[in-house]
Design a protein around this motif. Structure first.
Motif, PDB file in Angstrom:
ATOM      1  N   UNK A 193     -17.186 -13.869  16.673  1.00 37.35           N
ATOM      2  CA  UNK A 193     -16.634 -13.751  15.325  1.00 37.35           C
ATOM      3  C   UNK A 193     -16.212 -15.087  14.735  1.00 37.35           C
ATOM      4  N   UNK A 194     -15.674 -15.951  15.585  1.00 40.35           N
ATOM      5  CA  UNK A 194     -15.137 -17.212  15.071  1.00 40.35           C
ATOM      6  C   UNK A 194     -15.893 -18.440  15.537  1.00 40.35           C
ATOM      7  N   UNK A 195     -17.056 -18.238  16.136  1.00 50.83           N
ATOM      8  CA  UNK A 195     -17.892 -19.362  16.552  1.00 50.83           C
ATOM      9  C   UNK A 195     -17.172 -20.312  17.502  1.00 50.83           C
ATOM     10  N   UNK A 196     -16.400 -19.723  18.394  1.00 51.42           N
ATOM     11  CA  UNK A 196     -15.701 -20.526  19.388  1.00 51.42           C
ATOM     12  C   UNK A 196     -16.445 -20.389  20.713  1.00 51.42           C
ATOM     13  N   UNK A 250     -16.453 -27.225  11.864  1.00 52.95           N
ATOM     14  CA  UNK A 250     -17.549 -26.256  11.901  1.00 52.95           C
ATOM     15  C   UNK A 250     -17.048 -24.829  11.724  1.00 52.95           C
ATOM     16  N   UNK A 251     -15.744 -24.618  11.931  1.00 53.41           N
ATOM     17  CA  UNK A 251     -15.211 -23.264  11.782  1.00 53.41           C
ATOM     18  C   UNK A 251     -14.749 -22.977  10.361  1.00 53.41           C
ATOM     19  N   UNK A 278     -15.516 -19.473   8.757  1.00 53.99           N
ATOM     20  CA  UNK A 278     -15.032 -18.239   9.382  1.00 53.99           C
ATOM     21  C   UNK A 278     -13.537 -18.297   9.710  1.00 53.99           C
ATOM     22  N   UNK A 279     -12.915 -19.450   9.459  1.00 55.31           N
ATOM     23  CA  UNK A 279     -11.517 -19.651   9.852  1.00 55.31           C
ATOM     24  C   UNK A 279     -10.546 -18.835   9.016  1.00 55.31           C
TER      25      UNK A 279
END
Ligand code: SF4
Ligand code: SF4
Lengths: 135, 135
Positions: A35-38, B104-105, B108-109
DNA sequence: TTCGAATCAGACTAATTCAGTCTTATTAGA
DNA sequence: TCTAATAAGACTGAATTAGTCTGATTCGAA
């Protein structure tokens, strides 16, 4: 530079995610990661830290995952951050029994005490903000 | 980690030193370096930064040195710190026109806005503290 | 007019910290 | 017994910070 670490940001994001997930069921590390590209491994470790600090709890095995251990109204964001950042202070000497072991300038330094005042104010900013306020 | 850089600490120490030196004459970089055990070249550069930000002024040549350009009552410590630290923010995206270039987040952050509130409070802590208060 | 003490400037290196990856073990449900 | 999940820690590479080196400029005094 006064910057928060990425781990701290990820911890806040994950905590917020779990808080928003309306009670039902667990949030998996994979879920939050996508969801958060982590990076998966990173968010997984962060979640483990939250468990260690009793902010969340976990369930292993299939359909397992993480969930908050308390209501968002009761979780201060300073606890979330401290779960992943050991040294959350503006200077190296800023802790109980700070000494010349912490900083070579310790003995000649004339700004320790004023900075301690500032540290206290900054602590309050984080301590007085609860998870529910950042949803 | 939320730590101040050494340059920021040195800038505060140097500013305090100049403020305490009862008006008369200049403080040389060497003088401050020896008093506080700060590498000479480093404190010299810090002092140059203070000059660039109009917090201090300098005089070259023999008997030269640095002195404050304003009264300690009029110098906010945020100006002293910003003179040596370009990015004094808790996150990378925390500035005018922050974008996905910064992080980069970014898209979506979900914690940007809450952190901006916290940033503002922290800024106030530093902005509202003047050099005279740390003497 | 020469010398020395000081600022000024920027490139460079070394040390530390941070972010992310890899590997392996453990657990529980289907 | 297979699979999807947490748990834990070592490892690597990248980024930042702290400190060093070199050389130029400026001014005052001998
Ligand atoms: S310089 Fe002063 S305030 Fe900063 S770490 Fe050292 S003793 Fe503490
Ligand atoms: S994670 Fe969010 S708050 Fe942090 S820098 Fe990226 S966009 Fe900004």
């Amino acid at each position: 530079m006064l910057k928060l670490s990425k781990k701290a940001e990820y911890a806040l994001m994950a905590a917020k995610y779990m808080a928003l997930k309306n009670s039902s069921g667990y949030s998996s590390a994979k879920e939050i990661s996508e969801n958060y590209q982590i990076p998966y491994q990173l968010v997984a470790k962060v979640l483990q830290n939250l468990v260690k600090s009793d902010i969340a709890f976990s369930a292993k095995g299939m359909n397992g995952g993480f969930a908050l251990a308390k209501k968002p109204e009761l979780i201060s964001i300073i606890d979330i951050i401290k779960a992943v950042e050991s040294k959350f202070k503006i200077t190296d000497c800023m802790h109980e029994n700070g000494s010349e072991q912490d900083c070579s300038h310790f003995n000649c330094c004339k700004i320790k005490d004023p900075l301690a005042v500032i540290q206290k104010k900054i602590d309050n900013v984080f301590t007085d903000t609860y998870l529910v306020q950042i949803l």
